[in-house]
Design an enzyme around this catalytic site. Structure first.
Site, PDB file in Angstrom:
ATOM      1  N   LYS A 204      48.051  51.558  32.607  1.00 37.23           N
ATOM      2  CA  LYS A 204      48.141  50.508  31.389  1.00 37.23           C
ATOM      3  C   LYS A 204      47.044  51.082  30.617  1.00 37.23           C
ATOM      4  CE  LYS A 204      47.795  45.845  29.970  1.00 37.23           C
ATOM      5  NZ  LYS A 204      47.752  44.372  30.406  1.00 37.23           N
ATOM      6  N   GLU A 210      40.000  56.318  38.986  1.00 37.61           N
ATOM      7  CA  GLU A 210      40.892  56.888  40.075  1.00 37.61           C
ATOM      8  C   GLU A 210      42.067  57.531  39.616  1.00 37.61           C
ATOM      9  OE1 GLU A 210      39.598  53.703  39.831  1.00 37.61           O
ATOM     10  OE2 GLU A 210      39.051  53.057  41.614  1.00 37.61           O
ATOM     11  N   GLY A 265      48.874  44.032  34.693  1.00 40.07           N
ATOM     12  CA  GLY A 265      49.323  45.169  35.729  1.00 40.07           C
ATOM     13  C   GLY A 265      50.168  45.026  36.933  1.00 40.07           C
ATOM     14  N   ARG A 266      49.728  43.758  37.476  1.00 44.32           N
ATOM     15  CA  ARG A 266      50.296  43.316  38.773  1.00 44.32           C
ATOM     16  C   ARG A 266      51.698  42.758  38.520  1.00 44.32           C
ATOM     17  NH1 ARG A 266      45.692  40.970  37.795  1.00 44.32           N
ATOM     18  NH2 ARG A 266      45.660  38.752  37.332  1.00 44.32           N
ATOM     19  N   GLU A 351      44.633  38.785  43.260  1.00 42.29           N
ATOM     20  CA  GLU A 351      43.887  39.143  41.972  1.00 42.29           C
ATOM     21  C   GLU A 351      44.198  38.123  41.134  1.00 42.29           C
ATOM     22  OE1 GLU A 351      44.836  43.015  39.385  1.00 42.29           O
ATOM     23  OE2 GLU A 351      43.093  43.675  40.790  1.00 42.29           O
ATOM     24  N   HIS A 382      53.037  42.393  67.973  1.00 36.65           N
ATOM     25  CA  HIS A 382      51.963  43.235  68.865  1.00 36.65           C
ATOM     26  C   HIS A 382      50.647  43.717  68.367  1.00 36.65           C
ATOM     27  CE1 HIS A 382      55.403  43.701  71.632  1.00 36.65           C
ATOM     28  NE2 HIS A 382      56.311  43.668  70.753  1.00 36.65           N
ATOM     29  N   LYS A 510      33.157  48.317  39.299  1.00 35.49           N
ATOM     30  CA  LYS A 510      33.395  49.479  38.525  1.00 35.49           C
ATOM     31  C   LYS A 510      32.061  49.834  37.936  1.00 35.49           C
ATOM     32  CE  LYS A 510      38.156  48.472  37.104  1.00 35.49           C
ATOM     33  NZ  LYS A 510      38.841  47.981  35.977  1.00 35.49           N
TER      34      LYS A 510
HETATM   35  O1  F6P Z   1      42.220  46.243  39.975  1.00 39.38           O
HETATM   36  C1  F6P Z   1      41.921  46.024  38.587  1.00 39.38           C
HETATM   37  C2  F6P Z   1      43.215  46.783  37.798  1.00 39.38           C
HETATM   38  O2  F6P Z   1      42.884  46.358  36.328  1.00 39.38           O
HETATM   39  C3  F6P Z   1      44.640  45.824  38.188  1.00 39.38           C
HETATM   40  O3  F6P Z   1      44.688  44.663  37.440  1.00 39.38           O
HETATM   41  C4  F6P Z   1      45.477  46.971  37.648  1.00 39.38           C
HETATM   42  O4  F6P Z   1      46.847  46.835  38.257  1.00 39.38           O
HETATM   43  C5  F6P Z   1      44.879  48.194  37.991  1.00 39.38           C
HETATM   44  O5  F6P Z   1      43.465  48.060  37.830  1.00 39.38           O
HETATM   45  C6  F6P Z   1      45.182  49.732  37.204  1.00 39.38           C
HETATM   46  O6  F6P Z   1      45.073  49.416  36.180  1.00 39.38           O
HETATM   47  P1  F6P Z   1      45.668  50.387  34.908  1.00 39.38           P
HETATM   48  O7  F6P Z   1      46.966  50.251  35.227  1.00 39.38           O
HETATM   49  O8  F6P Z   1      45.376  50.244  33.834  1.00 39.38           O
HETATM   50  O9  F6P Z   1      44.955  52.051  35.588  1.00 39.38           O
END
Ligand code: F6P
Length: 544
Positions: A204, A210, A265-266, A351, A382, A510
Site C-alpha cells: 500500500k 521488507e 492493510g489488514r 494489529e 497433538h 522500524k
Molecule cells: O505491519 C505494519 C503494516 O503497516 C501493516 O499494517 C501492513 O499490512 C503491512 O505493514 C504492509 O504494509 P504495506 O502494504 O504498505 O507494505
C-alpha cells in the site's frame, strides 16, 4: 477509573459474572435444555453456536445493554457511511465499499466508480494471464505468479489462495514471499523459470523495507536469469496507493493497480491486493468472495443486535476477556484449506485491537485484544491442546469446520469432524475424579495405583468454545466468514472505545532497525544502545 468500567452496563455484567462464576458449564446445560435453540445463529450456510460459553439469557441481555450504551448501532452506521473514524490518520475505513454496490462518499467524492475501474483492470489482467493472452518475454504462457508483500499485503491473499485451492487454475502456481530473510525469496525462485514468472509487488505504501528489498532482489534475479530491462514491464506489476514510489522503483504506472488510503492493510484483500487471488481462482470466483462479504455487511448493518452474528461473536469475546479474564484465544479450523486462517486473524485482531489508549488517548483500565493464535484442528490436538484441557489458564477457542470436504476420501472427513465435536464436548464437560475412578476400576487397576493416577487424569472442563460450521468452503462462504471476523473486531473496538484502524505500535521497531542497519555497516564497536543491544550487535558483527 474509566467511564467504561464505571458505567452501569459494565458494573451489571461484573455483578452477573460473580453470580454465575461458580457454575460449571455442564450445570448451565442441565438447567436449560433449550440452549442450542437460544444460543445459535444462522447466516446462509453458516451456523454459529455459542452454547458452550458461560452465558445465560441474562448475560446476553446485559451484553446487549453494554453494546447499546457504547453506541454500537451508531458506530456501525458511521463505518459504512465512510466517516473518517480512523481519527489518528484522518481516514475512513471503507473495506465494505470494495464489496459494496452503493455510492459511498469520501471527501465529497463517490469512491464507487474508482473501485469499479480497478476491478475491471483486475478482470482484464487476470483473464489475459489465465487465458495465455498475456505472455512472458519469450512468448511462453505464465505458469508462476510471485506475490511480494508483507502483513496485509500477504496474509489475506495468501490465506484465501490456500483456502480456495479447489477453485484454482491448474496452470498457474501462486507463490508468496513476505519475509526479508533472503531464504524465502531464494527458495521460491530457485525452481522458477523467469520467462514464465510474473511478479506482483504488493505494498500500500510502497515504502515497506521488507517488500522493497525483496522486490529489488527479485528484479535482479530476473535480469540475471534471462530477462532484460525492456521485459520488466511485462513481468512486474504493482499494487499500491503510492504512484510516485511505484514509478521510482521502475514499474510503469500503467502496470499499477490502485488502492486508496481508506483501505487498511489488514482489510485490503478485497481490493487489488487480492490480485493473486483473482489470478488463481478467476475473477468470477473473486466476485463471489466479495458477494459473500457484502451479504455479511448487509447483515451486520441491518439485523437487530441480538440476531447479528458479528455483534454476538464480538460480545462473547468481550464477556470472556473483560469479565472472565481470558487473555488468549485459539483459532482452530478443522479444515486444512484454512491453515493460514489463524495467521490472518492474528494480524486482523492483534494489529487492530492491540491498543492501550482510547480514541481520546486515555490509557485504558481494561483488557483489549487477546493473544490470537492457532493451527488446523487435529495438528493442534497433538501439540498444544494438553494445555487447553489441563493447563492453569482458561483459553477461549473458536472451532471452524465445513460439513462437506472438497476431498471426500474414505472416512477422513468423518474422523476430522468427530474430533471437532469431541474436543468441544471434552473442553466443556471435562472428566471428574469419580468418572476416572470408575474407568480405572473397570480396567482392573489396583487401588494404590488408582488413587495416584486419578489427579493426572481429571479434566476440569468448563472451557468456553464457539463452534462455526458451514456447508462447504466455497468463495462466497469464505467471504462471509472473513467479513464476520472483520466486523467482530470492529464491535469489540467500539465497546473498548479504541481505534482499530491504526497501527502505531509497529513504528518504533522500524525506526530503530534503520538506525541499527547503518551501524551494522560500520567497523566501529557499537556503544550507542543499552548493554544488551550493544552486546548482541557486536557479537553479530564479529561473527558474521
Ligand atoms: O505491519 C505494519 C503494516 O503497516 C501493516 O499494517 C501492513 O499490512 C503491512 O505493514 C504492509 O504494509 P504495506 O502494504 O504498505 O507494505
Amino acid at each position: 477509573m474509566s467511564s467504561l468500567t464505571q458505567s452501569s452496563a459494565w458494573l451489571a455484567l461484573q455483578t452477573h459474572q460473580r453470580a454465575i462464576a461458580q457454575m460449571h458449564l455442564l450445570e448451565l446445560f442441565e438447567q436449560d435444555t433449550r440452549r442450542f435453540e437460544k444460543f445459535t445463529l444462522f447466516f446462509n450456510d453458516i451456523l454459529l453456536d455459542y452454547t458452550k460459553q458461560p452465558i445465560t439469557d441474562r448475560t446476553i441481555t446485559l451484553l446487549l445493554d453494554l453494546a447499546h450504551q457504547q453506541g454500537l448501532a451508531d458506530w456501525i452506521a458511521r463505518l459504512f457511511a465512510g466517516e473518517k473514524i480512523n481519527s489518528t490518520e484522518n481516514r475512513a475505513a471503507l473495506h465494505s465499499a470494495l464489496r459494496g454496490k452503493q455510492a459511498v462518499m469520501v471527501d465529497g467524492v463517490d469512491v464507487m466508480p474508482e473501485i469499479k475501474r480497478v476491478m475491471r483492470q483486475m478482470e482484464c489482467f487476470s483473464i489475459a494471464v489465465r487465458s495465455g493472452g498475456k505472455k512472458g518475454y519469450s512468448g511462453k504462457n505464465f505458469t508462476d505468479i510471485v506475490n511480494i508483500g508483507i502483513g496485509g499485503s500477504d496474509l489475506g491473499p495468501f490465506m484465501v489462495t490456500e483456502a480456495l485451492k479447489p477453485y484454482a487454475s491448474p496452470h498457474l502456481t501462486v507463490h508468496f514471499v513476505s519475509n526479508v530473510d533472503g531464504t524465502q525469496l531464494f527458495e521460491t525462485l530457485q525452481s522458477l523459470d523467469p520467462a514464465r514468472t510474473l511478479f506482483i509487488i504488493a505494498s500500500k505504501t510502497f515504502l515497506t523495507q521488507e517488500t522493497i528489498t525483496n522486490a529489488r532482489s527479485a528484479r535482479t534475479w530476473f535480469l540475471t536469469h534471462g530477462g532484460n530491462e525492456d521485459n520488466i514491464a511485462s513481468h512486474f506489476v504493482a499494487v499500491s496507493a503510492n504512484r510516485a514510489a511505484v514509478k521510482e522503483f521502475g514499474i510503469d504506472p500503467d502496470n499499477m493497480f490502485m488502492l486508496w488510503d481508506w483501505v487498511g492493510g489488514r482489510y485490503s484483500l478485497w481490493s487489488a491486493i487480492g490480485l493473486p487471488i483473482a489470478l488463481a481462482i478467476g475473477m468470477d470466483n473473486f466476485y463471489s468472495l466479495l458477494a459473500g462479504a457484502n451479504e455479511m455487511d448487509e447483515h451486520f448493518m441491518t439485523v437487530p443486535l441480538e440476531k447479528n452474528l458479528p455483534v454476538i461473536l464480538g460480545l462473547i469475546g468481550i464477556w470472556q476477556i473483560n469479565f472472565w479474564g481470558i487473555t488468549a484465544h485459539a483459532i482452530l479450523p478443522y479444515d486444512q484449506s484454512l491453515h493460514r486462517f489463524p495467521a490472518f486473524l492474528q494480524q486482523l485482531e492483534m494489529e487492530s485491537n492491540g491498543k492501550r489508549v482510547t480514541r481520546a488517548g486515555e490509557i485504558v483500565d481494561y483488557s483489549t485484544s487477546p493473544v490470537v493464535w492457532g493451527e488446523p484442528g487435529t495438528n493442534g490436538q497433538h501439540a498444544f491442546y494438553q494445555l487447553l484441557h489441563q493447563g492453569t489458564q482458561t483459553i477461549a477457542a473458536d472451532f471452524l469446520a465445513p460439513c462437506q470436504s472438497h476431498h471426500m476420501i474414505g472416512t477422513h472427513h468423518h474422523l476430522l469432524l468427530a474430533n471437532f465435536f469431541a474436543q468441544t464436548e471434552a473442553l466443556m464437560r471435562g472428566k471428574t475424579a469419580d468418572e476416572v475412578r470408575v474407568e480405572l476400576e473397570s480396567q482392573g487397576v489396583a487401588n494404590d495405583l488408582l488413587e495416584k493416577a486419578i489427579p493426572h487424569r481429571v479434566f476440569p472442563g468448563n472451557h468456553p468454545t464457539t463452534s462455526i460450521l458451514f456447508k462447504k468452503l466455497d468463495p462466497k462462504t469464505l467471504g462471509s466468514l472473513i467479513a464476520l471476523y472483520e466486523h467482530k473486531v470492529f464491535v469489540q473496538s467500539v465497546i473498548w472505545n479504541i481505534n482499530p484502524f491504526d497501527q502505531w505500535g509497529v513504528e518504533l521497531g522500524k525506526q530503530l532497525a534503520s538506525k541499527i542497519l547503518t551501524e551494522l555497516n560500520q567497523d566501529a564497536v557499537i556503544t550507542s544502545h543499552d548493554v544488551s543491544t550493544n552486546g548482541l550487535i557486536n557479537y553479530f558483527k564479529t561473527n558474521q
